[in-house]
Structures are given as structure tokens and as C-alpha cells.
Design an enzyme around this catalytic site. Structure first.
Site, PDB file in Angstrom:
ATOM      1  N   ALA A  18       0.814  -1.226   0.000  1.00 33.36           N
ATOM      2  CA  ALA A  18       0.000   0.000   0.000  1.00 33.36           C
ATOM      3  C   ALA A  18       0.848   1.275   0.000  1.00 33.36           C
ATOM      4  CB  ALA A  18      -0.933  -0.014   1.218  1.00 33.36           C
ATOM      5  N   THR A  22       0.398   5.531  -1.662  1.00 34.71           N
ATOM      6  CA  THR A  22       0.058   6.680  -0.797  1.00 34.71           C
ATOM      7  C   THR A  22       0.379   7.992  -1.512  1.00 34.71           C
ATOM      8  OG1 THR A  22       2.240   6.523   0.222  1.00 34.71           O
ATOM      9  CG2 THR A  22       0.391   5.471   1.397  1.00 34.71           C
ATOM     10  N   GLN A  96       0.364  -6.434  -3.611  1.00 32.91           N
ATOM     11  CA  GLN A  96      -0.728  -6.724  -2.676  1.00 32.91           C
ATOM     12  C   GLN A  96      -1.868  -5.728  -2.891  1.00 32.91           C
ATOM     13  OE1 GLN A  96       1.061  -7.846   1.493  1.00 32.91           O
ATOM     14  NE2 GLN A  96       2.343  -6.293   0.548  1.00 32.91           N
ATOM     15  N   VAL A  98      -4.866  -3.459  -4.558  1.00 28.28           N
ATOM     16  CA  VAL A  98      -6.065  -3.803  -5.339  1.00 28.28           C
ATOM     17  C   VAL A  98      -6.530  -2.614  -6.185  1.00 28.28           C
ATOM     18  CG1 VAL A  98      -6.798  -5.528  -3.666  1.00 28.28           C
ATOM     19  CG2 VAL A  98      -7.550  -3.167  -3.369  1.00 28.28           C
ATOM     20  N   ASP A  99      -5.658  -1.579  -6.243  1.00 25.38           N
ATOM     21  CA  ASP A  99      -6.071  -0.359  -6.951  1.00 25.38           C
ATOM     22  C   ASP A  99      -5.865  -0.447  -8.473  1.00 25.38           C
ATOM     23  OD1 ASP A  99      -3.159   1.045  -5.318  1.00 25.38           O
ATOM     24  OD2 ASP A  99      -3.235   0.029  -7.258  1.00 25.38           O
ATOM     25  N   HIS A 114      -3.984  -9.872  -4.156  1.00 29.30           N
ATOM     26  CA  HIS A 114      -5.224  -9.678  -3.399  1.00 29.30           C
ATOM     27  C   HIS A 114      -6.382  -9.276  -4.277  1.00 29.30           C
ATOM     28  CE1 HIS A 114      -2.539  -9.018   0.338  1.00 29.30           C
ATOM     29  NE2 HIS A 114      -2.670 -10.276   0.003  1.00 29.30           N
ATOM     30  N   CYS A 125     -26.223 -14.474  -7.625  1.00 33.11           N
ATOM     31  CA  CYS A 125     -26.243 -15.046  -8.991  1.00 33.11           C
ATOM     32  C   CYS A 125     -24.859 -15.077  -9.633  1.00 33.11           C
ATOM     33  CB  CYS A 125     -27.209 -14.237  -9.878  1.00 33.11           C
ATOM     34  SG  CYS A 125     -26.587 -12.579 -10.240  1.00 33.11           S
ATOM     35  N   SER A 182       4.582  -3.236   4.927  1.00 33.92           N
ATOM     36  CA  SER A 182       5.069  -3.548   6.283  1.00 33.92           C
ATOM     37  C   SER A 182       5.443  -5.027   6.375  1.00 33.92           C
ATOM     38  CB  SER A 182       3.957  -3.230   7.301  1.00 33.92           C
ATOM     39  OG  SER A 182       2.821  -4.059   7.025  1.00 33.92           O
ATOM     40  N   ILE A 225       8.865   6.576  -1.843  1.00 34.68           N
ATOM     41  CA  ILE A 225       9.143   5.681  -2.969  1.00 34.68           C
ATOM     42  C   ILE A 225       9.184   6.426  -4.302  1.00 34.68           C
ATOM     43  CG2 ILE A 225       8.106   3.795  -4.325  1.00 34.68           C
ATOM     44  CD1 ILE A 225       7.106   2.720  -1.546  1.00 34.68           C
TER      45      ILE A 225
HETATM   46  P1  NAD Z   1      -3.956 -15.317   6.981  1.00 30.97           P
HETATM   47  O1  NAD Z   1      -3.044 -14.767   8.020  1.00 30.97           O
HETATM   48  O2  NAD Z   1      -5.081 -16.178   7.432  1.00 30.97           O
HETATM   49  O3  NAD Z   1      -3.121 -16.041   5.839  1.00 30.97           O
HETATM   50  C1  NAD Z   1      -3.812 -16.618   4.759  1.00 30.97           C
HETATM   51  C2  NAD Z   1      -3.640 -18.144   4.935  1.00 30.97           C
HETATM   52  O4  NAD Z   1      -4.070 -18.763   3.792  1.00 30.97           O
HETATM   53  C3  NAD Z   1      -2.193 -18.533   5.141  1.00 30.97           C
HETATM   54  O5  NAD Z   1      -2.124 -19.645   5.993  1.00 30.97           O
HETATM   55  C4  NAD Z   1      -1.738 -18.882   3.746  1.00 30.97           C
HETATM   56  O6  NAD Z   1      -0.724 -19.838   3.735  1.00 30.97           O
HETATM   57  C5  NAD Z   1      -2.990 -19.435   3.157  1.00 30.97           C
HETATM   58  N1  NAD Z   1      -3.148 -19.153   1.740  1.00 30.97           N
HETATM   59  C6  NAD Z   1      -3.850 -18.135   1.270  1.00 30.97           C
HETATM   60  N2  NAD Z   1      -3.883 -18.208  -0.067  1.00 30.97           N
HETATM   61  C7  NAD Z   1      -3.173 -19.293  -0.429  1.00 30.97           C
HETATM   62  C8  NAD Z   1      -2.850 -19.895  -1.683  1.00 30.97           C
HETATM   63  N3  NAD Z   1      -3.330 -19.382  -2.828  1.00 30.97           N
HETATM   64  N4  NAD Z   1      -2.091 -21.003  -1.695  1.00 30.97           N
HETATM   65  C9  NAD Z   1      -1.634 -21.505  -0.538  1.00 30.97           C
HETATM   66  N5  NAD Z   1      -1.896 -20.996   0.685  1.00 30.97           N
HETATM   67  C10 NAD Z   1      -2.674 -19.901   0.719  1.00 30.97           C
HETATM   68  O7  NAD Z   1      -4.488 -14.126   6.116  1.00 30.97           O
HETATM   69  P2  NAD Z   1      -5.756 -13.291   6.478  1.00 30.97           P
HETATM   70  O8  NAD Z   1      -5.377 -12.326   7.536  1.00 30.97           O
HETATM   71  O9  NAD Z   1      -6.916 -14.204   6.662  1.00 30.97           O
HETATM   72  O10 NAD Z   1      -5.980 -12.487   5.127  1.00 30.97           O
HETATM   73  C11 NAD Z   1      -6.101 -13.277   3.960  1.00 30.97           C
HETATM   74  C12 NAD Z   1      -5.636 -12.433   2.852  1.00 30.97           C
HETATM   75  O11 NAD Z   1      -6.606 -11.383   2.630  1.00 30.97           O
HETATM   76  C13 NAD Z   1      -4.305 -11.758   3.199  1.00 30.97           C
HETATM   77  O12 NAD Z   1      -3.416 -11.907   2.119  1.00 30.97           O
HETATM   78  C14 NAD Z   1      -4.736 -10.286   3.348  1.00 30.97           C
HETATM   79  O13 NAD Z   1      -3.711  -9.428   2.956  1.00 30.97           O
HETATM   80  C15 NAD Z   1      -5.890 -10.214   2.380  1.00 30.97           C
HETATM   81  N6  NAD Z   1      -6.704  -9.021   2.632  1.00 30.97           N
HETATM   82  C16 NAD Z   1      -6.983  -8.182   1.589  1.00 30.97           C
HETATM   83  C17 NAD Z   1      -7.706  -7.055   1.819  1.00 30.97           C
HETATM   84  C18 NAD Z   1      -7.975  -6.125   0.690  1.00 30.97           C
HETATM   85  O14 NAD Z   1      -8.653  -5.139   0.850  1.00 30.97           O
HETATM   86  N7  NAD Z   1      -7.376  -6.431  -0.467  1.00 30.97           N
HETATM   87  C19 NAD Z   1      -8.216  -6.750   3.077  1.00 30.97           C
HETATM   88  C20 NAD Z   1      -7.940  -7.628   4.082  1.00 30.97           C
HETATM   89  C21 NAD Z   1      -7.181  -8.772   3.866  1.00 30.97           C
HETATM   90  N1  APR Z   2       7.211   5.699   0.641  1.00 32.83           N
HETATM   91  C1  APR Z   2       7.754   4.655   1.344  1.00 32.83           C
HETATM   92  N2  APR Z   2       7.049   3.903   2.248  1.00 32.83           N
HETATM   93  C2  APR Z   2       5.768   4.251   2.449  1.00 32.83           C
HETATM   94  C3  APR Z   2       5.137   5.324   1.775  1.00 32.83           C
HETATM   95  C4  APR Z   2       5.921   6.055   0.834  1.00 32.83           C
HETATM   96  N3  APR Z   2       5.425   7.088   0.137  1.00 32.83           N
HETATM   97  N4  APR Z   2       3.860   5.416   2.218  1.00 32.83           N
HETATM   98  C5  APR Z   2       3.692   4.453   3.141  1.00 32.83           C
HETATM   99  N5  APR Z   2       4.829   3.749   3.288  1.00 32.83           N
HETATM  100  C6  APR Z   2       5.044   2.555   4.117  1.00 32.83           C
HETATM  101  C7  APR Z   2       4.442   2.652   5.507  1.00 32.83           C
HETATM  102  O1  APR Z   2       5.411   3.085   6.432  1.00 32.83           O
HETATM  103  C8  APR Z   2       3.990   1.207   5.787  1.00 32.83           C
HETATM  104  O2  APR Z   2       4.910   0.523   6.616  1.00 32.83           O
HETATM  105  O3  APR Z   2       4.354   1.510   3.453  1.00 32.83           O
HETATM  106  C9  APR Z   2       3.969   0.523   4.414  1.00 32.83           C
HETATM  107  C10 APR Z   2       2.585   0.008   4.047  1.00 32.83           C
HETATM  108  O4  APR Z   2       2.328  -1.101   4.904  1.00 32.83           O
HETATM  109  P1  APR Z   2       0.813  -1.516   5.154  1.00 32.83           P
HETATM  110  O5  APR Z   2      -0.002  -0.300   5.424  1.00 32.83           O
HETATM  111  O6  APR Z   2       0.847  -2.621   6.167  1.00 32.83           O
HETATM  112  O7  APR Z   2       0.314  -2.075   3.758  1.00 32.83           O
HETATM  113  P2  APR Z   2       0.628  -3.509   3.138  1.00 32.83           P
HETATM  114  O8  APR Z   2       1.935  -4.029   3.622  1.00 32.83           O
HETATM  115  O9  APR Z   2       0.409  -3.386   1.685  1.00 32.83           O
HETATM  116  O10 APR Z   2      -0.563  -4.425   3.771  1.00 32.83           O
HETATM  117  C11 APR Z   2      -0.628  -5.784   3.325  1.00 32.83           C
HETATM  118  O11 APR Z   2      -2.738  -6.142   4.492  1.00 32.83           O
HETATM  119  O12 APR Z   2      -4.844  -5.353   5.034  1.00 32.83           O
HETATM  120  C12 APR Z   2      -4.143  -6.198   4.204  1.00 32.83           C
HETATM  121  O13 APR Z   2      -4.701  -6.950   2.107  1.00 32.83           O
HETATM  122  C13 APR Z   2      -4.322  -5.808   2.789  1.00 32.83           C
HETATM  123  O14 APR Z   2      -2.780  -5.810   0.979  1.00 32.83           O
HETATM  124  C14 APR Z   2      -2.935  -5.411   2.320  1.00 32.83           C
HETATM  125  C15 APR Z   2      -2.073  -6.224   3.238  1.00 32.83           C
END
Ligand code: NAD
Ligand code: APR
Length: 240
Positions: A18, A22, A96, A98-99, A114, A125, A182, A225
Site C-alpha cells: 500500500a 500513498t 498486494q 487492489v487499486d 489480493h 447469482c 510492512s 518511494i
Molecule cells: P492469513 O493470516 O489467514 O493467511 C492466509 C492463509 O491462507 C495462510 O495460511 C496462507 O498460507 C494461506 N493461503 C492463502 N492463499 C493461499 C494460496 N493461494 N495457496 C496456498 N496458501 C494460501 O491471512 P488473512 O489475515 O486471513 O488475510 C487473507 C488475505 O486477505 C491476506 O493476504 C490479506 O492481505 C488479504 N486481505 C486483503 C484485503 C484487501 O482489501 N485487499 C483486506 C484484508 C485482507
Molecule cells: N514511501 C515509502 N514507504 C511508504 C510510503 C511512501 N510514500 N507510504 C507508506 N509507506 C510505508 C508505511 O510506512 C507502511 O509501513 O508503506 C507501508 C505500508 O504497509 P501496510 O499499510 O501494512 O500495507 P501492506 O503491507 O500493503 O498491507 C498488506 O494487508 O490489510 C491487508 O490486504 C491488505 O494488501 C494489504 C495487506
């Protein structure tokens, strides 16, 4: 060292979170200042549980995120990564996010771990619609079913095609660059480790410390970045 390794590597893979978006105007999740999950509990909103028990808040949350994605777009950093792919400097992006901004900026080899906010589907449906329609019409399908985004929710499996592509790219990488994550969520945060285990150099660029900094060959904190990519582009492009 990043500039040197970027020029020397044969198979550079970029991994974004993410923090890559930003500077486009989208909030991230865990930044200490304004991360989304600092204000809301993700498991109560972006989860299958929320979809079943908290549908109004779920719809509102994703409506806000779709509006954000429509209002903003790729920034200079996204376009630089797309140019580097065309120039052969990088091979692919694992994201990661989704934008959809990497694809919109012209990147072709992108594994969207994601999913994407560009499409929604009906829980009843299974009809798929564009996010514009989700915004314009009431957030329910003509058949009355709830519309959910094609993103991976907490508790769900990742799309197998994106997962396999990410796995294969991480195995092939000799340089793996993390930009703006992160690295706190599984299974996405396994790919930098897979690359490292297969002999890649690991570089982590992130404003704040991440959970995998101790495994990196180089860590760059405190830099934006977009600005860093612009500086790097000036140096690596002068060679081409
Ligand atoms: P989690 O901590 O439960 O980890 C997902 C689990 O599923 C892990 O054990 C992983 O090994 C397994 N897994 C998932 N996909 C797999 C694959 N294709 N093949 C093999 N193993 C797989 O994760 P969570 O906290 O339940 O979140 C699930 C996912 O949803 C995370 O990647 C999270 O980033 C994502 N997420 C996305 C959004 C969004 O808005 N895009 C929001 C929230 C969470
Ligand atoms: N330049 C460098 N680093 C940045 C900037 C920037 N302009 N803006 C933000 N950051 C850093 C922040 O300090 C933060 O540690 O990017 C990191 C983003 O980390 P997260 O907010 O945890 O986002 P991400 O790692 O993508 O989250 C993973 O969690 O909720 C789920 O599915 C969701 O894909 C997401 C996943």
C-alpha cells in the site's frame, strides 16, 4: 547498492504494498500516522465475517475505497516501473494492492495477489459488474443479491493464478525489491523469503521498519518511494 544491483541483475522482481500508492492519495493500512487499520478493525470490515454479519459497513468501506481509486491514479513511480519493464530492467511486479495502478501505468507482468477493486460480483447469482456500476446503482445486484469486490478478504485464499505466478517469479529473481509494505500479512510476506532462499539479493524500501528487515541485504527507510524511483531512474537510464 540498489543502483548497482539494479544495473547488474538479470532477473529483478519488484514487490509492492500500500505504500506504493500513498503518493497517489490512497491511505495505507498500518502507517503510524493515518493507516486505515489504525482507525478500523480490518477483521470487522474487510473480512468474510463482515460480509455476512456487517454488510452495510462492508459496502460503505469498499464504496469509499472504490471512490478513492477512481479519484486518484498512478503516480510517477508507477510509470517508472512500467518503463523499466519495457526497458528490460525489471521482469515483473508482485503486488498486494487492489487499486490496479500498476496495470493502468502500463506494467504488463503483474501478479495481483489480493485481486482488484475494478470488478464486483453478486453473492447470489455470481454476475460480475464493473466497479463504476457498483458506485452508480444501489450496491445490490438486479437479482437483489449483495455485490462484493473481487478482492481477497481476511479469511480467504489468494487467487491461485496470482499466487503461482508470484511463487515462480520469486524463485527466479536474483534481485527482489520490496516497495512500501510492512510485510506483516501472510502469505504475501513469504515471497521475499522465497526469493532470498533462492539466492536473490533482497532490498526493502519502506518509510518505517518492516517485519523482514533483518533478512534484507539493504534496507532504505525514511524515503518516499516516488522520489527514490525518480532519482534511481535518472541514474540507471543514463546508461541505456
Ligand atoms: P492469513 O493470516 O489467514 O493467511 C492466509 C492463509 O491462507 C495462510 O495460511 C496462507 O498460507 C494461506 N493461503 C492463502 N492463499 C493461499 C494460496 N493461494 N495457496 C496456498 N496458501 C494460501 O491471512 P488473512 O489475515 O486471513 O488475510 C487473507 C488475505 O486477505 C491476506 O493476504 C490479506 O492481505 C488479504 N486481505 C486483503 C484485503 C484487501 O482489501 N485487499 C483486506 C484484508 C485482507
Ligand atoms: N514511501 C515509502 N514507504 C511508504 C510510503 C511512501 N510514500 N507510504 C507508506 N509507506 C510505508 C508505511 O510506512 C507502511 O509501513 O508503506 C507501508 C505500508 O504497509 P501496510 O499499510 O501494512 O500495507 P501492506 O503491507 O500493503 O498491507 C498488506 O494487508 O490489510 C491487508 O490486504 C491488505 O494488501 C494489504 C495487506
Amino acid at each position: 547498492m540498489l543502483e548497482k544491483w539494479l544495473k547488474e541483475s538479470n532477473y529483478t522482481v519488484v514487490f509492492t504494498g500500500a505504500g506504493m500508492s500513498t503518493e497517489s492519495g490512497l491511505p495505507d493500512f498500518r502507517s503510524s500516522n493515518n493507516g486505515l487499520w489504525r482507525k478500523k478493525d480490518p477483521s470487522q470490515i474487510a473480512s468474510t465475517k463482515a460480509l455476512n454479519e456487517n454488510v452495510e459497513e462492508f459496502i460503505e468501506f469498499y464504496k469509499e475505497r472504490v471512490l478513492g481509486v477512481k479519484q486518484y491514479g498512478p503516480h510517477k513511480g508507477h510509470y517508472i516501473l512500467a518503463k523499466w519493464e519495457q526497458d528490460g530492467l525489471i521482469k515483473s511486479i508482485i503486488t498486494q494492492n487492489v487499486d490496479g495502478f500498476h496495470t493502468e501505468a502500463g506494467s504488463k507482468q503483474v501478479a495481483q495477489l489480493h485481486g482488484t477493486l475494478q470488478k464486483f460480483r453478486c453473492l447470489n447469482c455470481n454476475k460480475e459488474i464493473d466497479s463504476e456500476i457498483f458506485i452508480k446503482q444501489k450496491q445490490y445486484c438486479e437479482c437483489g443479491g449483495v455485490l462484493r469486490p473481487n478482492v481477497v478478504l481476511f479469511g480467504e485464499m489468494l487467487p491461485q493464478d496470482a499466487f503461482q505466478m508470484a511463487y515462480s517469479e520469486a524463485e527466479k529473481a536474483d534481485l527482489f525489491i520490496v516497495l512500501g509494505s510492512s510485510l506483516s500479512v501472510t502469505p504475501a510476506n513469504q515471497f521475499p523469503i522465497i526469493a532470498k532462499q533462492n539466492g536473490a539479493k533482497l532490498v526493502i524500501v519502506n518509510m518505517e521498519p518492516t517485519e523482514l528487515d533483518m533478512y534484507a541485504d539493504e534496507v532504505i527507510h525514511g524515503r518516499k518511494i516516488g522520489e527514490l524511483l525518480e532519482e534511481l531512474d535518472k541514474k540507471v537510464s543514463v546508461e541505456n
